[in-house]
Design an enzyme around this catalytic site. Sequence first.
Site, PDB file in Angstrom:
ATOM      1  N   TYR A 127      99.395  57.635-105.297  1.00 47.33           N
ATOM      2  CA  TYR A 127     100.566  57.060-104.619  1.00 47.33           C
ATOM      3  C   TYR A 127     101.355  58.179-103.940  1.00 47.33           C
ATOM      4  O   TYR A 127     101.510  59.274-104.499  1.00 47.33           O
ATOM      5  CB  TYR A 127     101.505  56.388-105.632  1.00 47.33           C
ATOM      6  CG  TYR A 127     101.138  54.978-106.071  1.00 47.33           C
ATOM      7  CD1 TYR A 127     100.213  54.194-105.391  1.00 47.33           C
ATOM      8  CD2 TYR A 127     101.766  54.419-107.187  1.00 47.33           C
ATOM      9  CE1 TYR A 127      99.920  52.902-105.824  1.00 47.33           C
ATOM     10  CE2 TYR A 127     101.480  53.129-107.621  1.00 47.33           C
ATOM     11  CZ  TYR A 127     100.554  52.374-106.937  1.00 47.33           C
ATOM     12  OH  TYR A 127     100.278  51.114-107.374  1.00 47.33           O
ATOM     13  N   ARG A 150     104.678  61.584-118.592  1.00 52.18           N
ATOM     14  CA  ARG A 150     103.275  61.218-118.829  1.00 52.18           C
ATOM     15  C   ARG A 150     102.354  62.149-118.046  1.00 52.18           C
ATOM     16  O   ARG A 150     101.361  62.661-118.577  1.00 52.18           O
ATOM     17  CB  ARG A 150     103.061  59.757-118.420  1.00 52.18           C
ATOM     18  CG  ARG A 150     101.614  59.303-118.541  1.00 52.18           C
ATOM     19  CD  ARG A 150     101.445  57.804-118.340  1.00 52.18           C
ATOM     20  NE  ARG A 150     101.948  57.284-117.068  1.00 52.18           N
ATOM     21  CZ  ARG A 150     101.752  56.040-116.638  1.00 52.18           C
ATOM     22  NH1 ARG A 150     101.084  55.176-117.375  1.00 52.18           N
ATOM     23  NH2 ARG A 150     102.258  55.647-115.486  1.00 52.18           N
ATOM     24  N   GLU A 175     103.588  40.480-112.942  1.00 57.52           N
ATOM     25  CA  GLU A 175     102.457  41.392-113.142  1.00 57.52           C
ATOM     26  C   GLU A 175     101.504  40.735-114.141  1.00 57.52           C
ATOM     27  O   GLU A 175     101.941  40.099-115.101  1.00 57.52           O
ATOM     28  CB  GLU A 175     102.961  42.733-113.698  1.00 57.52           C
ATOM     29  CG  GLU A 175     101.839  43.749-113.905  1.00 57.52           C
ATOM     30  CD  GLU A 175     102.369  45.151-114.235  1.00 57.52           C
ATOM     31  OE1 GLU A 175     103.164  45.685-113.440  1.00 57.52           O
ATOM     32  OE2 GLU A 175     101.991  45.677-115.291  1.00 57.52           O
ATOM     33  N   ARG A 214      92.613  51.106-112.088  1.00 57.21           N
ATOM     34  CA  ARG A 214      92.866  49.667-111.897  1.00 57.21           C
ATOM     35  C   ARG A 214      92.139  48.802-112.908  1.00 57.21           C
ATOM     36  O   ARG A 214      92.597  47.720-113.253  1.00 57.21           O
ATOM     37  CB  ARG A 214      92.476  49.256-110.477  1.00 57.21           C
ATOM     38  CG  ARG A 214      93.253  49.980-109.389  1.00 57.21           C
ATOM     39  CD  ARG A 214      94.712  49.599-109.407  1.00 57.21           C
ATOM     40  NE  ARG A 214      95.493  50.328-108.412  1.00 57.21           N
ATOM     41  CZ  ARG A 214      96.809  50.229-108.303  1.00 57.21           C
ATOM     42  NH1 ARG A 214      97.500  49.462-109.136  1.00 57.21           N
ATOM     43  NH2 ARG A 214      97.448  50.914-107.381  1.00 57.21           N
ATOM     44  N   TYR A 236     111.514  54.423-114.801  1.00 59.19           N
ATOM     45  CA  TYR A 236     110.048  54.398-114.709  1.00 59.19           C
ATOM     46  C   TYR A 236     109.529  55.710-114.124  1.00 59.19           C
ATOM     47  O   TYR A 236     108.502  56.236-114.543  1.00 59.19           O
ATOM     48  CB  TYR A 236     109.589  53.207-113.857  1.00 59.19           C
ATOM     49  CG  TYR A 236     108.091  53.189-113.599  1.00 59.19           C
ATOM     50  CD1 TYR A 236     107.172  53.177-114.650  1.00 59.19           C
ATOM     51  CD2 TYR A 236     107.593  53.192-112.294  1.00 59.19           C
ATOM     52  CE1 TYR A 236     105.808  53.163-114.409  1.00 59.19           C
ATOM     53  CE2 TYR A 236     106.225  53.169-112.046  1.00 59.19           C
ATOM     54  CZ  TYR A 236     105.332  53.163-113.109  1.00 59.19           C
ATOM     55  OH  TYR A 236     103.986  53.153-112.866  1.00 59.19           O
TER      56      TYR A 236
HETATM   57  C1  3EB Z   1     101.197  49.153-109.781  1.00 54.91           C
HETATM   58  O1  3EB Z   1     100.144  48.681-109.360  1.00 54.91           O
HETATM   59  C2  3EB Z   1     102.012  48.246-110.664  1.00 54.91           C
HETATM   60  O2  3EB Z   1     102.399  53.020-114.802  1.00 54.91           O
HETATM   61  O3  3EB Z   1     100.785  52.677-116.223  1.00 54.91           O
HETATM   62  C3  3EB Z   1     100.536  48.671-113.280  1.00 54.91           C
HETATM   63  C4  3EB Z   1      99.735  49.141-114.320  1.00 54.91           C
HETATM   64  C5  3EB Z   1     101.657  49.391-112.903  1.00 54.91           C
HETATM   65  C6  3EB Z   1     100.051  50.335-114.975  1.00 54.91           C
HETATM   66  C7  3EB Z   1     101.470  52.328-115.252  1.00 54.91           C
HETATM   67  C8  3EB Z   1     101.956  50.587-113.563  1.00 54.91           C
HETATM   68  C9  3EB Z   1     101.163  51.058-114.588  1.00 54.91           C
HETATM   69  O4  3EB Z   1     101.609  50.283-109.490  1.00 54.91           O
HETATM   70  C10 3EB Z   1     102.571  48.905-111.845  1.00 54.91           C
END
Ligand code: 3EB
Length: 342
Positions: free
Chosen positions: A207, A155, A327, A220, A148
């Site tokens: 992050y 990306r 999820e 989000r 990942y």
């Molecule tokens: C998170 O909140 C959970 O890498 O595009 C959720 C939605 C998550 C999209 C992405 C990853 C992605 O980090 C993982």
Amino acid sequence: MSPDTSLQFFQCDPSAPDGQPLPAAAGILGMSSLQQPAPELPWPVQRVRTPLLGGSVQQLHEYWHSAATCRRGRFHDIRFSASDELLYGVIELEETHGSDTGTALQLAAEQAYRQLFSLLETEGFPHLWRVWNYVPRINEVEYGLERYRQFNIGRHEAFADFARPVDSSPAACALGVVDGPLSIAFLAARHAPRCIENPRQTSAFAYPRQYGPRSPTFTRAALASSGRHDILFISGTASIVGHGTVHLDDVVAQTRETVANISVLVEQAQRLTPAADYSLAGLDYRVYIRHAADYPKVRTALEQLIGPDMRAVYVQADICRSNLLVEVEAHGLSREITATTI
Ligand code: 3EB
């Protein structure tokens, strides 16, 4: 009255005995299919290589549709379909070769997103609304880095090369599948959506480095207007508060935290468009569960929180952090928004 050209979505299987008829094929932008193998169709199909849990044949396909006639095309490895306002595309890439600059998956992710952004530039649909990413063996560690995280580097690189600001990223999800190519579907438009972040969660593009050398690029939730409706896309949402996973090894508590996160996003969307009438119970959900055996517990918890009649498709898939067990993503159309309701 002119036909409603709003983006619509629905599940239907014309081969099922109780199946609804398909809408006019000309208006189908594309679809995602859980059917194995995915059917060959005149529009782009994203084959999602994950098992359906406890569902019906009708839930195998999710169509994206508008009454407008679509033009279909190919661009490098992308199949796409476009109306005047919207473009839906699917790209699947095998991981063919790594190099000094990156692993095979990283380079495949970068290549896929470069093609995607070039297509959007060429066709004049600059605004990405929603992306669905399916990454084979997403939690496996290769060359010392979880896959990942390799995907995120590729990306991110493409976003940077096309000068795409990460703080106006699309709504997205990224899930793990057992095998097959990297598969990415996307929906883009002529006009921009509004991005919604979650005050309970650190924005994913911010992050800290402990989650990998490059951040994920998604927002989000995204709120877009389309025809007589708005559409709300809730990205893949999990049991994360701040930037940390909470409720380790407790799938029911993770499910509840996930709903708390989605609920904050729905409240914000509702505040931005009071006439829209968004509610938790009114959305359409896709629920990804790491361990198929957890399906009854997750479903019970969700139906308690959202309502016994909630519309949801449950599938087994790996989640992008190995400590996440569930999820949830969702989308919903607003009530018809006319001049009098604004
Ligand atoms: C998170 O909140 C959970 O890498 O595009 C959720 C939605 C998550 C999209 C992405 C990853 C992605 O980090 C993982």
